[in-house]
Design a protein around this motif. Structure first.
Motif, PDB file in Angstrom:
ATOM      1  N   UNK A   1      -3.712  21.141  39.836  1.00 20.49           N
ATOM      2  CA  UNK A   1      -2.439  20.670  39.284  1.00 20.49           C
ATOM      3  C   UNK A   1      -1.668  20.061  40.447  1.00 20.49           C
ATOM      4  N   UNK A   2      -1.287  18.804  40.316  1.00 19.59           N
ATOM      5  CA  UNK A   2      -0.541  18.206  41.434  1.00 19.59           C
ATOM      6  C   UNK A   2       0.738  17.542  40.965  1.00 19.59           C
ATOM      7  N   UNK A   3       1.681  17.477  41.873  1.00 19.13           N
ATOM      8  CA  UNK A   3       2.941  16.800  41.595  1.00 19.13           C
ATOM      9  C   UNK A   3       3.746  16.735  42.875  1.00 19.13           C
TER      10      UNK A   3
ATOM     11  N   UNK B   1       6.057  19.358  41.597  1.00 16.80           N
ATOM     12  CA  UNK B   1       5.226  20.318  42.347  1.00 16.80           C
ATOM     13  C   UNK B   1       5.559  21.743  41.897  1.00 16.80           C
ATOM     14  N   UNK B   2       6.869  22.009  41.737  1.00 15.53           N
ATOM     15  CA  UNK B   2       7.270  23.350  41.266  1.00 15.53           C
ATOM     16  C   UNK B   2       6.654  23.629  39.889  1.00 15.53           C
ATOM     17  N   UNK B   3       6.677  22.622  39.017  1.00 15.22           N
ATOM     18  CA  UNK B   3       6.158  22.818  37.654  1.00 15.22           C
ATOM     19  C   UNK B   3       4.632  22.979  37.669  1.00 15.22           C
ATOM     20  N   UNK B   4       3.980  22.308  38.630  1.00 16.47           N
ATOM     21  CA  UNK B   4       2.515  22.397  38.702  1.00 16.47           C
ATOM     22  C   UNK B   4       2.083  23.844  38.981  1.00 16.47           C
TER      23      UNK B   4
ATOM     24  N   UNK C   1      -5.636  25.474  40.831  1.00 15.02           N
ATOM     25  CA  UNK C   1      -4.780  25.514  42.020  1.00 15.02           C
ATOM     26  C   UNK C   1      -3.713  24.436  41.952  1.00 15.02           C
ATOM     27  N   UNK C   2      -2.488  24.787  42.295  1.00 19.06           N
ATOM     28  CA  UNK C   2      -1.451  23.759  42.376  1.00 19.06           C
ATOM     29  C   UNK C   2      -1.369  23.223  43.809  1.00 19.06           C
ATOM     30  N   UNK C   3      -1.148  21.943  43.925  1.00 19.79           N
ATOM     31  CA  UNK C   3      -0.958  21.358  45.261  1.00 19.79           C
ATOM     32  C   UNK C   3       0.148  20.318  45.222  1.00 19.79           C
ATOM     33  N   UNK C   4       0.878  20.248  46.317  1.00 21.05           N
ATOM     34  CA  UNK C   4       1.788  19.117  46.485  1.00 21.05           C
ATOM     35  C   UNK C   4       0.884  17.887  46.554  1.00 21.05           C
ATOM     36  N   UNK C   5       1.169  16.874  45.735  1.00 13.14           N
ATOM     37  CA  UNK C   5       0.220  15.764  45.564  1.00 13.14           C
ATOM     38  C   UNK C   5      -0.195  15.149  46.902  1.00 13.14           C
TER      39      UNK C   5
ATOM     40  N   UNK D   1       5.549   6.546  41.822  1.00 12.90           N
ATOM     41  CA  UNK D   1       4.492   5.673  42.378  1.00 12.90           C
ATOM     42  C   UNK D   1       3.620   6.427  43.381  1.00 12.90           C
ATOM     43  N   UNK D   2       4.287   7.242  44.188  1.00 11.41           N
ATOM     44  CA  UNK D   2       3.525   7.977  45.219  1.00 11.41           C
ATOM     45  C   UNK D   2       2.541   8.963  44.568  1.00 11.41           C
ATOM     46  N   UNK D   3       3.014   9.634  43.522  1.00 10.47           N
ATOM     47  CA  UNK D   3       2.118  10.586  42.838  1.00 10.47           C
ATOM     48  C   UNK D   3       0.959   9.829  42.203  1.00 10.47           C
TER      49      UNK D   3
END
Ligand code: M6R
Length: 610
Positions: free
Chosen positions: A471-473, A478-481, A497-501, A529-531
């Motif tokens: 899960x990325x964001x 990121x918090x929601x991921x 696993x969640x990760x900061x994108x 755009x970055x995500x």
């Protein structure tokens, strides 16, 4: 952890105990048992779910009008018949149920063994009943024996005790584990939580730490550690029993997911009157003067509630420019956190009983900090011990996996963040009116996401065999991921696993292979755009991509295998909408894999041990 029910009155105790335990099974479900007095104490206990105990009870008739019952979440000793509660002394004349952990049980056990006591189980609880037995032999008085025992016990406990030689009473005692006394007519109850006795009474006493109660058919006497009688106020439960029932849904979790539009409305609108351009936060005083005296905010919680903390940190720092540390409560107090009168602590808890969160609250209060709690269970320990409480009005949440309580916590956090922003003049009246309008629209926007349930079910079935799910964001996403990944882990048992994108390419991207699934959260538009670029990097390495995006951001269609769109809202509130598909996705995968959605393995709803 662990559920306790006790009954004393004129009705058969067994059905009352079993029904009560059923409503507490969310607290633990690896073994269960009951002790009922009828000339002598008879006990039946067994490993496994409550249904196993019911089957066993079909073959043994256990009559009597006084008894105690327990549903367990094992801490000491594996789930087994012998480790199940109630535990008895060697002559089976005293029976005891326990929720909590006896930290000095090894020392006590050695001492008791030296005095000729034999132990059958591996539990810490058996030490408690043997200790009561040891003192009972000296005084022939159950109350005295319980007092003497709890003076020796270190750790946390909620106890229910029954004795052959004093069959006219139950003794209840608590420290750091919840316990309530239900007030009936010609009958009384003890329980870990309200749903267990709500069918019988709405009037209860909330036991505080280090209080002991003697409960008879006609009387309830509550005392402090010096046996001084305490006159307690009766707490009247206002919510309805059907709020704690499934009402036609296959699972509590699904019912609770569908309750979210109402829960959001209930939590938001009383605090957002339309005739005043301000937020009314119950009795919480968050004025300019109070806030100017604060130089730091901590938000502390566990699990899902800690992810509410991450959203809160993001919002408060961005809006009010006050430094916020969001931390998990299990780590917080061991970091020697810097706390003083200039600290504001916000603790978040559905149950209001989580041991680590409570410990963080107590540490902060001791240091002179001001503590606001965001809590769902009215009258819970955290709500009572915090300086202020902002209740989430989600009603009872029964499924172990939190859904509606999380959405309600997010609402409470939105309100607090906006309030802080307004008081510090970072949010103007015009902006507030705009935000309020958006908040009022949230319930119907959540309804719109729920309408996509069938489509999300199909996606869940499509991706049910995914091996690793990422899960990325970025930013709020990121918090929601983190919440998305936790839901999938806890009810579907999939590795997620969640990760900061932006962090993926610093290592975890090496794990991506065919059949990996990437859930890409893109609703935080400032970093959209970055995500999207990060999603492309993963797609190029063979992963399937399921994106969650705001309506209108259709270019993601070209990259992702599938997209779930959620309605547009103010950037502050996207987290709540974006999370609903994550809940449904995890739910349908869990159902598809045939798991017990409401009672996932190894978990318990309320974690009252460290
Ligand atoms: O009752 P609390 O909100 O304090 O509980 C905190 C966590 O134990 C809880 O959120 C847990 O992570 C849930 N199983 C999440 O679904």
């Amino acid at each position: 952890m662990c559920g306790i029910v006790g009954y004393i009155g004129n009705q058969e105790a067994a059905p009352i105990l079993i029904k009560g335990l059923k409503s507490l099974e969310y607290r633990g479900y690896d073994s269960a048992g009951v002790s009922i007095y009828n000339d002598k104490i008879n006990s039946v206990k067994t490993k496994g779910r409550l249904s196993n105990l019911e089957k066993k009870l079909d073959t043994v008739s256990l009559n009597g009008c006084i008894g105690i019952g327990h549903t367990r979440w094992a801490t000491h000793g594996e789930p087994s018949d012998v480790n199940s509660h109630p535990h008895m002394n060697s002559t089976s004349t005293i029976s005891l149920v326990h929720n909590g952990i006896i930290e000095n049980y090894m020392v006590l056990k050695e001492e008791l063994e030296a005095n000729g006591h034999n132990f059958l189980s591996e539990t810490d609880t058996e030490v408690a009943v043997q200790l009561v037995d040891y003192y009972y032999k000296q005084s022939n008085n159950l109350l005295d024996a319980v007092y003497k025992a709890i003076e020796r016990i270190e750790g946390s406990y909620a106890f229910g005790v029954l004795c052959n030689d004093e069959p006219d009473k139950l003794i209840a005692a608590r420290k750091d584990s919840p316990l309530i006394i239900g007030i009936g007519e010609g009958e009384n109850f003890i329980a870990s939580d309200i749903p267990a006795i709500l069918e019988h009474t709405r009037d209860i006493y909330l036991l505080e730490d280090k209080e002991v109660a003697v409960v008879t058919t006609e009387d309830i006497t509550i005392m402090d550690m010096n046996k001084n009688i305490i006159n307690k106020e009766v707490f009247n439960v206002t919510w309805d029993i059907c709020a704690a029932q499934k009402e036609g849904y296959d699972h509590y979790m699904l019912k609770e997911i569908y309750e979210q539009p109402k829960v959001i409305k209930d939590t938001l609108t009383p605090r957002l009157p339309l005739d005043v351009n301000n937020i009314t936060l119950d009795n919480i005083t968050l004025t300019k003067e109070v806030l100017r005296n604060i130089n730091k905010i901590y938000i502390v919680a566990c699990g899902t509630a800690s992810y509410t903390g991450l959203v809160g940190k993001f919002l408060i720092e961005k809006i009010a420019r006050i430094p916020v540390v969001a931390d998990v409560a299990s780590e917080f107090r061991y970091k020697e956190p810097i706390l003083d009168e200039k600290t504001l602590m916000i603790v978040v808890s559905q149950s209001g009983e989580t041991a680590d969160t409570l410990a963080a609250l107590r540490l902060a209060k001791k240091a002179g900090a001001h503590v606001i709690s965001i809590v769902n269970v009215v009258g819970s320990t955290i709500s009572r011990e915090a300086d202020d409480v902002l209740y989430t009005l989600a009603g009872p949440e029964i499924a172990v996996a939190s859904t509606k309580a999380y959405s309600a916590q997010l609402c409470a956090m939105y309100l607090l963040s906006i309030k802080i922003g307004m008081e510090l003049e970072k949010i103007s009246q015009e902006e507030f009116i705009e935000l309020r309008k958006e908040l009022y629209l949230l319930p119907e926007k959540v309804e719109k996401v729920l309408e996509q349930s069938d489509a999300i079910k199909k996606l869940a079935n499509k991706y049910i065999n995914s091996k690793n799910v990422f899960y990325i964001g970025r930013g709020l996403d990121f918090a929601v991921s983190m919440e998305g990944a936790l839901k999938l882990k806890e009810i579907a048992y999939l590795h997620a696993e969640p990760y900061a994108a932006g962090e993926l390419k610093h290592g975890p991207i090496a794990l991506i292979e065919d059949n990996s699934l990437l859930v890409g959260l893109t609703a935080y538009e400032q970093l959209y755009e970055k995500t999207v670029s990060n999603i492309k990097e993963v797609k190029a390495r063979g992963a399937n991509v399921l994106a969650i995006a705001l309506e209108g951001n259709t270019e993601i269609d070209k990259i992702a295998n599938d997209v779930i769109y959620v309605p547009r809202t103010h950037w502050m509130f996207t987290s709540i909408l974006e999370n609903i598909p994550q809940q449904l996705f995890a739910y349908y995968i869990s159902v598809g894999l045939g798991h017990d959605v409401d009672k996932p393995r190894n978990l318990a709803k309320s974690v009252t041990v460290e």
